[in-house]
Enzyme design. Sequence first.
Site, mmCIF file in Angstrom:
data_model
loop_
_atom_site.group_PDB
_atom_site.id
_atom_site.type_symbol
_atom_site.label_atom_id
_atom_site.label_comp_id
_atom_site.label_asym_id
_atom_site.label_seq_id
_atom_site.Cartn_x
_atom_site.Cartn_y
_atom_site.Cartn_z
ATOM 1 N N HIS A 1 -0.529 -6.368 3.168
ATOM 2 C CA HIS A 1 0.864 -5.940 2.976
ATOM 3 C C HIS A 1 1.837 -6.942 3.586
ATOM 4 O O HIS A 1 2.949 -7.122 3.091
ATOM 5 C CB HIS A 1 1.090 -4.550 3.570
ATOM 6 N N ASP B 1 -14.587 4.611 -0.947
ATOM 7 C CA ASP B 1 -15.974 4.243 -1.233
ATOM 8 C C ASP B 1 -16.838 5.308 -0.548
ATOM 9 O O ASP B 1 -17.412 5.073 0.514
ATOM 10 C CB ASP B 1 -16.223 2.844 -0.648
#
Length: 327
Positions: A70, A246
């Site tokens: 970011h 995940d």
Amino acid sequence: MACPKLFLSCLLLELMFFFLVPEVAQGHSLKVGFYGKACPNAEAIVKEVIGQILSVAPSLSGPLLRLHFHDCFVRGCEGSVLLDSPTYQSEKYAFRKHGLRGYQEIDRVKTALEKACPGIVSCADILALVARDVVVATGGLFYDVETGRRDGYVSISEEARRDLIPPTANITTLKADFAKRGLSAKDLVILSGGHTIGNSHCSPFSNRLYNFTGKGDADPTLDSNYIARLKLSCKPNDQTTLVEMDPGSARTFDIKYFDLILKRRGLFTSDAALLDDNQTKAYLDFQIKTGGSTFFKDFGVSMVKMGRIGVLPKMAGEVRKVCTKVN
Ligand code: HEM
Ligand SMILES: *[C@@H]1O[C@H](CO)[C@@H](O)[C@H](O)[C@H]1NC(C)=O
Ligand SMILES: *[C@@H]1O[C@H](CO)[C@@H](O)[C@H](O)[C@H]1NC(C)=O
Ligand SMILES: *[C@@H]1O[C@H](CO)[C@@H](O)[C@H](O)[C@H]1NC(C)=O
């Protein structure tokens, strides 16, 4: 928000930045071991503090890796993601609902570094080093991190909203957005592999479960069993629940997330989109077939490339004393 006291000097910096970007995007002001003389223990200190933090709070691995991404995608890797604003107008306030975390932990690293070598190690470099240490701590491969970044003065939440790719993006947008920053389709698939660790709120993908085309439908490209499972955790308009991106190995840096994408279980449209391009799809296939024979090494290479985006020239910017404030 945090433009320095003198507006003019800010403007000058912006101009310099503008003209120098092509060069600095190649990372000319960066090198491995930049702090070798001025702060020889810098990297060891970062590693130690991150090790302590993750041993107590392993769920911070995702947020800490994500911060560097970011930072780099908005204004370049110059620490703008860390700046605070009393009026909530800096980047960190751009997505409050699914906001970033790990700020206090970055402060902890910075405090340790300031104690050892005051005023030497930039906050932008801390984010790059922390990202690497998180990768290693979660099972990824060590890679050399280039350092020597300078910290910027400006952080604007509107820019984060504008420059960060939405999770609903298609492959055309994703590739174009990466290309704009000197990153290839290969970098795109590799760096998307960062989603092998961490959590997501429901909102970035909830349209895929409940209202994909505005007709109360689900995304036909998302595995229907997976949809059923995600709906158990994510009710419509749920703003608080976190799910593992995940599932089952969300704290391990591995290739399972690629496996999920191939099974049409990539969580975001932007992950699933990696199937829509021959090059990115071929990369996924190859890694699964070979057990990630190159992914672990490739990840470091792409992270180093990402870490060069929009780096400030040598004399520009500053080394912040406190990562949340300009000096
Ligand atoms: C390709 C474009 C990308 C998109 C659209 C994207 C989007 C997202 C979204 C929507 C989330 C969930 C945020 C939340 O709801 O809390 C997320 C989480 C995350 N992203 Fe990405 N991402 C991208 C690329 C990357 C890259 C390049 C990295 C790092 C190499 C990365 C690392 C992470 C990590 C580690 C998390 C988990 C954060 C946590 O556990 O709190 N992402 N991403
Ligand atoms: C991808 O998304 C962009 C921006 O939303 C849109 O303009 C474009 O038509 C889309 N491309 C494809 C192939 O769907
Ligand atoms: C689905 O999306 C459409 C169009 O954006 C909207 O009018 C409708 O209210 C949505 N339905 C639900 C259940 O959110
Ligand atoms: C991608 O692969 C498909 C099927 O293998 C093929 O039909 C298509 O022409 C390829 N597209 C490009 C752009 O290479």
